[in-house]
Design a protein around this motif. Sequence first.
Motif, PDB file in Angstrom:
ATOM      1  N   ASP A   1      46.649  28.691  70.861  1.00 37.70           N
ATOM      2  CA  ASP A   1      45.696  27.782  70.131  1.00 37.70           C
ATOM      3  C   ASP A   1      47.669  26.633  70.477  1.00 37.70           C
ATOM      4  O   ASP A   1      46.864  25.738  70.640  1.00 37.70           O
ATOM      5  N   ASP A   2      48.941  27.295  70.056  1.00 40.94           N
ATOM      6  CA  ASP A   2      49.066  26.141  70.342  1.00 40.94           C
ATOM      7  C   ASP A   2      49.684  26.095  72.409  1.00 40.94           C
ATOM      8  O   ASP A   2      50.487  24.632  72.401  1.00 40.94           O
ATOM      9  N   GLU A   3      48.916  26.621  72.950  1.00 42.66           N
ATOM     10  CA  GLU A   3      48.980  26.139  74.202  1.00 42.66           C
ATOM     11  C   GLU A   3      47.780  25.691  74.597  1.00 42.66           C
ATOM     12  O   GLU A   3      48.179  24.468  75.469  1.00 42.66           O
ATOM     13  N   ILE A   4      46.608  25.608  74.429  1.00 45.14           N
ATOM     14  CA  ILE A   4      45.182  25.390  74.237  1.00 45.14           C
ATOM     15  C   ILE A   4      45.046  24.061  73.984  1.00 45.14           C
ATOM     16  O   ILE A   4      44.603  22.423  74.390  1.00 45.14           O
ATOM     17  N   ILE A   5      45.292  23.703  72.691  1.00 42.83           N
ATOM     18  CA  ILE A   5      45.129  22.811  71.993  1.00 42.83           C
ATOM     19  C   ILE A   5      46.091  21.044  72.906  1.00 42.83           C
ATOM     20  O   ILE A   5      45.013  20.371  72.697  1.00 42.83           O
ATOM     21  N   PRO A   6      47.198  21.732  73.321  1.00 39.23           N
ATOM     22  CA  PRO A   6      48.072  20.199  73.278  1.00 39.23           C
ATOM     23  C   PRO A   6      47.408  20.196  74.397  1.00 39.23           C
ATOM     24  O   PRO A   6      47.047  18.201  75.626  1.00 39.23           O
ATOM     25  N   LEU A   7      46.840  20.945  76.041  1.00 35.75           N
ATOM     26  CA  LEU A   7      46.185  20.687  76.907  1.00 35.75           C
ATOM     27  C   LEU A   7      44.835  20.479  76.589  1.00 35.75           C
ATOM     28  O   LEU A   7      44.901  19.065  77.458  1.00 35.75           O
ATOM     29  N   GLN A   8      43.697  20.502  75.626  1.00 35.19           N
ATOM     30  CA  GLN A   8      42.612  19.583  75.442  1.00 35.19           C
ATOM     31  C   GLN A   8      42.849  18.456  74.933  1.00 35.19           C
ATOM     32  O   GLN A   8      42.159  17.577  75.787  1.00 35.19           O
ATOM     33  N   ARG A   9      44.195  18.416  74.270  1.00 30.04           N
ATOM     34  CA  ARG A   9      44.056  16.842  74.013  1.00 30.04           C
ATOM     35  C   ARG A   9      44.351  15.771  75.175  1.00 30.04           C
ATOM     36  O   ARG A   9      44.386  15.298  75.035  1.00 30.04           O
ATOM     37  N   GLU A  10      44.927  16.321  76.044  1.00 31.72           N
ATOM     38  CA  GLU A  10      45.296  15.747  77.041  1.00 31.72           C
ATOM     39  C   GLU A  10      44.874  15.474  78.638  1.00 31.72           C
ATOM     40  O   GLU A  10      44.420  14.075  78.624  1.00 31.72           O
ATOM     41  N   LEU A  11      43.879  16.445  77.980  1.00 26.80           N
ATOM     42  CA  LEU A  11      42.653  16.400  79.443  1.00 26.80           C
ATOM     43  C   LEU A  11      41.972  14.954  78.510  1.00 26.80           C
ATOM     44  O   LEU A  11      40.933  14.446  79.871  1.00 26.80           O
ATOM     45  N   ARG A  12      41.380  15.263  77.159  1.00 31.87           N
ATOM     46  CA  ARG A  12      40.775  14.150  76.882  1.00 31.87           C
ATOM     47  C   ARG A  12      41.239  12.788  76.602  1.00 31.87           C
ATOM     48  O   ARG A  12      40.214  12.173  77.620  1.00 31.87           O
ATOM     49  N   SER A  13      42.417  13.032  76.318  1.00 31.20           N
ATOM     50  CA  SER A  13      43.031  11.130  77.195  1.00 31.20           C
ATOM     51  C   SER A  13      42.856  11.267  78.010  1.00 31.20           C
ATOM     52  O   SER A  13      42.117  10.185  79.022  1.00 31.20           O
ATOM     53  N   LEU A  14      43.445  12.031  79.682  1.00 33.68           N
ATOM     54  CA  LEU A  14      43.251  11.601  80.493  1.00 33.68           C
ATOM     55  C   LEU A  14      41.581  11.497  81.187  1.00 33.68           C
ATOM     56  O   LEU A  14      41.441  10.462  82.107  1.00 33.68           O
ATOM     57  N   ARG A  15      40.673  11.544  80.660  1.00 35.31           N
ATOM     58  CA  ARG A  15      39.310  11.860  81.193  1.00 35.31           C
ATOM     59  C   ARG A  15      39.093   9.894  80.489  1.00 35.31           C
ATOM     60  O   ARG A  15      37.860   9.284  80.995  1.00 35.31           O
ATOM     61  N   MET A  16      39.207  10.035  79.386  1.00 35.24           N
ATOM     62  CA  MET A  16      39.088   8.732  78.804  1.00 35.24           C
ATOM     63  C   MET A  16      39.924   7.501  79.598  1.00 35.24           C
ATOM     64  O   MET A  16      39.137   6.495  80.369  1.00 35.24           O
ATOM     65  N   GLU A  17      41.381   7.979  80.617  1.00 28.29           N
ATOM     66  CA  GLU A  17      42.063   6.915  81.265  1.00 28.29           C
ATOM     67  C   GLU A  17      40.927   6.787  82.340  1.00 28.29           C
ATOM     68  O   GLU A  17      41.132   5.243  83.167  1.00 28.29           O
ATOM     69  N   ALA A  18      40.824   8.147  83.124  1.00 30.79           N
ATOM     70  CA  ALA A  18      39.918   8.097  84.198  1.00 30.79           C
ATOM     71  C   ALA A  18      38.871   7.170  83.956  1.00 30.79           C
ATOM     72  O   ALA A  18      38.212   6.542  85.387  1.00 30.79           O
ATOM     73  N   ARG A  19      37.812   7.628  83.114  1.00 28.92           N
ATOM     74  CA  ARG A  19      36.707   6.288  82.931  1.00 28.92           C
ATOM     75  C   ARG A  19      36.827   5.493  83.158  1.00 28.92           C
ATOM     76  O   ARG A  19      36.266   3.770  83.675  1.00 28.92           O
ATOM     77  N   GLY A  20      37.737   4.872  82.027  1.00 25.20           N
ATOM     78  CA  GLY A  20      38.788   3.148  81.931  1.00 25.20           C
ATOM     79  C   GLY A  20      38.796   2.671  82.801  1.00 25.20           C
ATOM     80  O   GLY A  20      38.604   1.897  83.458  1.00 25.20           O
ATOM     81  N   TYR A  21      39.399   3.437  84.023  1.00 23.40           N
ATOM     82  CA  TYR A  21      39.794   3.044  84.840  1.00 23.40           C
ATOM     83  C   TYR A  21      38.651   2.960  85.856  1.00 23.40           C
ATOM     84  O   TYR A  21      38.800   1.385  86.826  1.00 23.40           O
ATOM     85  N   ALA A  22      37.817   3.980  86.598  1.00 22.46           N
ATOM     86  CA  ALA A  22      36.726   3.741  86.693  1.00 22.46           C
ATOM     87  C   ALA A  22      35.739   2.796  86.857  1.00 22.46           C
ATOM     88  O   ALA A  22      35.093   1.864  87.654  1.00 22.46           O
ATOM     89  N   SER A  23      35.818   2.695  85.383  1.00 18.66           N
ATOM     90  CA  SER A  23      34.934   0.891  85.008  1.00 18.66           C
ATOM     91  C   SER A  23      34.669  -0.176  85.859  1.00 18.66           C
ATOM     92  O   SER A  23      34.517  -1.158  86.141  1.00 18.66           O
ATOM     93  N   ARG A  24      36.739  -0.355  85.946  1.00 23.41           N
ATOM     94  CA  ARG A  24      36.981  -1.474  86.496  1.00 23.41           C
ATOM     95  C   ARG A  24      36.562  -1.641  88.380  1.00 23.41           C
ATOM     96  O   ARG A  24      36.282  -0.392  88.646  1.00 23.41           O
ATOM     97  N   SER A  25      35.925  -3.194  88.222  1.00 20.48           N
ATOM     98  CA  SER A  25      35.387  -3.872  89.547  1.00 20.48           C
ATOM     99  C   SER A  25      36.696  -3.625  90.486  1.00 20.48           C
ATOM    100  O   SER A  25      35.863  -3.473  92.132  1.00 20.48           O
ATOM    101  N   ASP A  26      38.104  -3.013  90.742  1.00 22.28           N
ATOM    102  CA  ASP A  26      38.490  -3.442  91.316  1.00 22.28           C
ATOM    103  C   ASP A  26      39.271  -2.118  91.532  1.00 22.28           C
ATOM    104  O   ASP A  26      40.310  -1.533  92.400  1.00 22.28           O
ATOM    105  N   ALA A  27      38.956   0.019  90.969  1.00 17.52           N
ATOM    106  CA  ALA A  27      39.351   0.101  91.049  1.00 17.52           C
ATOM    107  C   ALA A  27      39.366   0.856  92.827  1.00 17.52           C
ATOM    108  O   ALA A  27      38.239   0.625  93.397  1.00 17.52           O
ATOM    109  N   GLU A  28      40.126   1.655  92.645  1.00 16.65           N
ATOM    110  CA  GLU A  28      40.433   2.663  94.139  1.00 16.65           C
ATOM    111  C   GLU A  28      40.026   4.264  94.093  1.00 16.65           C
ATOM    112  O   GLU A  28      40.284   4.675  94.115  1.00 16.65           O
ATOM    113  N   VAL A  29      39.279   4.004  95.665  1.00 17.25           N
ATOM    114  CA  VAL A  29      38.648   5.496  95.256  1.00 17.25           C
ATOM    115  C   VAL A  29      39.515   6.427  95.591  1.00 17.25           C
ATOM    116  O   VAL A  29      39.843   7.292  94.745  1.00 17.25           O
TER     117      VAL A  29
END
Length: 167
Positions: free
Chosen positions: A71-99
């Motif tokens: 848990d000590d190892e997995i939970i922080p990575l899961q939080r980081e993953l959720r945050s990164l996915r949210m950030e990526a979705r936000g970036y990808a929805s931009r009209s000027d997003a770079e491939v």
Amino acid sequence: MFTKHKKLALIVSLLGTIMLLSLFSSSATAQSMGRCMSGSDAWWSNSNVPAKYQLSPEQITKIREIRSQYDDEIIPLQRELRSLRMEARGYASRSDAEVGKIKSYRKDINNLNDKIEDLRLNAKAEINKVLTKEQRVYFGDNFGWWDMDGGMMGMMGDGMGKHDMCR
């Protein structure tokens, strides 16, 4: 049609709502996990398990230690993953997003997924060492341990698959 500013305001408010819902759901999960895991071995009960497959007090203690370590190892990575996915979705929805940047996000997300899956596999292997051959057969793939994604790790430490007593 929406003006550029109205579109931006709509996107920002949607992202804010998603973030609030995400925070609320992770807070509720943490609270229920705390109740389930309170006490020395409260996360597990042998009550619905046939006697020959029940976990001994020593097995419960050892598995709890393994769970805590991972848990000590997995939970922080899961939080980081959720945050990164949210950030990526936000970036990808931009009209000027770079491939290239979108691909970079995808690569980072896949790398984090791989790290988490490696930890899950290691945890499962360690737990399987604690179980008898009969217990491994009995619990089989329903021996879920921490999974927030619904697979092997879907119970976030709440118990063991179909025999989970903390739900």
